[in-house]
Design an enzyme around this catalytic site. Structure first.
Site, PDB file in Angstrom:
ATOM      1  N   LYS A 138      50.938  30.758  45.188  1.00  0.00           N
ATOM      2  CA  LYS A 138      50.915  32.220  45.209  1.00  0.00           C
ATOM      3  C   LYS A 138      50.701  32.766  46.616  1.00  0.00           C
ATOM      4  CE  LYS A 138      48.569  31.773  40.789  1.00  0.00           C
ATOM      5  NZ  LYS A 138      47.298  32.028  40.078  1.00  0.00           N
ATOM      6  N   ARG A 154      41.253  46.139  45.456  1.00  0.00           N
ATOM      7  CA  ARG A 154      40.081  45.342  45.088  1.00  0.00           C
ATOM      8  C   ARG A 154      39.647  44.368  46.184  1.00  0.00           C
ATOM      9  NH1 ARG A 154      40.970  43.226  39.058  1.00  0.00           N
ATOM     10  NH2 ARG A 154      38.791  42.643  39.276  1.00  0.00           N
ATOM     11  N   HIS A 159      43.461  52.282  50.779  1.00  0.00           N
ATOM     12  CA  HIS A 159      43.366  50.813  50.733  1.00  0.00           C
ATOM     13  C   HIS A 159      44.458  50.090  51.508  1.00  0.00           C
ATOM     14  CE1 HIS A 159      40.346  51.671  47.772  1.00  0.00           C
ATOM     15  NE2 HIS A 159      41.229  52.167  46.938  1.00  0.00           N
ATOM     16  N   ARG A 218      37.679  34.357  31.722  1.00  0.00           N
ATOM     17  CA  ARG A 218      39.008  34.995  31.682  1.00  0.00           C
ATOM     18  C   ARG A 218      39.485  35.035  30.239  1.00  0.00           C
ATOM     19  NH1 ARG A 218      42.000  33.959  36.376  1.00  0.00           N
ATOM     20  NH2 ARG A 218      42.920  35.939  35.810  1.00  0.00           N
ATOM     21  N   PRO A 272      49.131  39.016  40.948  1.00  0.00           N
ATOM     22  CA  PRO A 272      50.516  38.594  40.902  1.00  0.00           C
ATOM     23  C   PRO A 272      50.544  37.070  40.835  1.00  0.00           C
ATOM     24  CG  PRO A 272      50.143  40.128  42.697  1.00  0.00           C
ATOM     25  CD  PRO A 272      48.841  39.887  42.056  1.00  0.00           C
ATOM     26  N   GLU A 273      51.299  36.546  39.920  1.00  0.00           N
ATOM     27  CA  GLU A 273      51.431  35.092  39.816  1.00  0.00           C
ATOM     28  C   GLU A 273      52.694  34.675  40.554  1.00  0.00           C
ATOM     29  OE1 GLU A 273      50.592  33.738  35.794  1.00  0.00           O
ATOM     30  OE2 GLU A 273      49.626  35.646  35.361  1.00  0.00           O
TER      31      GLU A 273
END
Length: 275
Positions: A58, A112, A93, A265, A2-3
């Site tokens: 962020k 993750r 998770h 990236r 998420p930015e």
DNA sequence: GCGATCCTGGCC
DNA sequence: GGCCAGGATCGC
């Protein structure tokens, strides 16, 4: 991850936490707790009340009446979900669950585990190493073009793509909005800062702000697993000009989108437009 | 600076 | 099975 728009959307949706008192905090064995310990987090925040939700770049900050804050970074796959009634279960998770005295709960779900949980206890948050490293927020109105350019000049050898992802120069852009901002500014992501004139850097600041503002308007991108704090899908994805469009025309039809790898990236850009 | 790396999961 | 993913750090 998420930015900034996704984090800000989450922050706004979680304002309902204000005034709630923490009854208990449970951290999973694999919780991505950094620069502090689970014990310290619990001891610092237990039985205190959340009075504000802030954001730096962020990072989300849940601050209590003592001015101490739980600092949350969502990483690539992190979500914060608030529940008042029935809990959907089983859910995998879950790395943090805060129970409030009124029975509601906040969960941090992060498959993750690239996210982080940490603490900031000083007024300026500079005791938190993550926050101490951050440059000004792109959406800070007091962040001047002049200062942005000065900060860019500290990194003459960086490519413009690396520059936009560097959170110590300015905070909030991630891979999607970096690509979008560079496209809007007609700047080649491979170009080096030192060969970029002030005028072009000023333009980049402007287009980064534009791209982030539009993202915020649509509540974030929602690529695959992003949900705002209340679980609504977002729609910014439908407005991306170049990101994710390899081999297709840019959304505004100005040229064919290429994908290259920079710093491991993906960068999406239009070579015929970006110089 | 750059590439590897921390992880899991979705999609082809 | 391989590749890809919104992040950021670390070592060369």
């Amino acid at each position: 991850m998420p930015e900034m728009p996704e984090v800000e959307t989450t922050r706004r949706s979680l304002k309902i936490l204000v005034g709630r008192t923490i009854e208990s905090i449970h951290l999973s064995k694999l919780a991505p707790v950094e620069t502090t310990t689970p014990t310290k987090i619990c001891r610092t925040l237990n039985k205190t009340t959340i009075i504000t939700l802030k954001r730096q770049g962020k990072y989300l900050l849940l601050q209590n009446e003592a001015g101490h804050a739980l600092v949350i970074h969502l990483g690539m796959s992190g979500q914060l979900r608030f529940f008042e009634g029935n809990l959907p279960s089983p859910v995998k998770h879950i790395h943090m669950e805060i129970k409030f005295t009124d029975g509601s709960r906040l969960r941090f779900i992060d498959a993750r585990r690239f996210g982080t949980l940490s603490l900031a206890q000083q007024v300026d948050y500079q005791d938190n190493p993550f926050l101490a490293r951050l440059g000004p927020n792109y959406d800070d109105k007091n962040f001047s073009t002049r200062e942005f350019i000065q900060r860019c000049r500290q990194h003459p050898k960086l490519s413009l793509k690396s520059l936009t992802l560097n959170q110590s120069v300015a905070a909030g852009l991630g891979n999607i909005y970096a690509c979008e901002a560079l496209y809007r500014a007609k700047l080649d992501p491979r170009r080096l800062v030192k060969s970029t004139p002030d005028r072009a850097l000023a333009k980049l600041l402007h287009t980064a702000r534009e791209a982030l503002a539009q993202g915020l308007t649509y509540g974030g991108v929602s690529m695959r697993d992003y949900l705002s704090g209340l679980g609504h899908r977002a729609t910014m994805k439908d407005f991306l000009l170049v990101y994710g469009r390899e081999g297709q025309l840019s959304l505004d039809g100005r040229g064919k989108v290429h994908r290259i790898i920079q710093n491991a990236r993906s960068t999406f850009f239009v070579p015929t437009v970006q110089k």
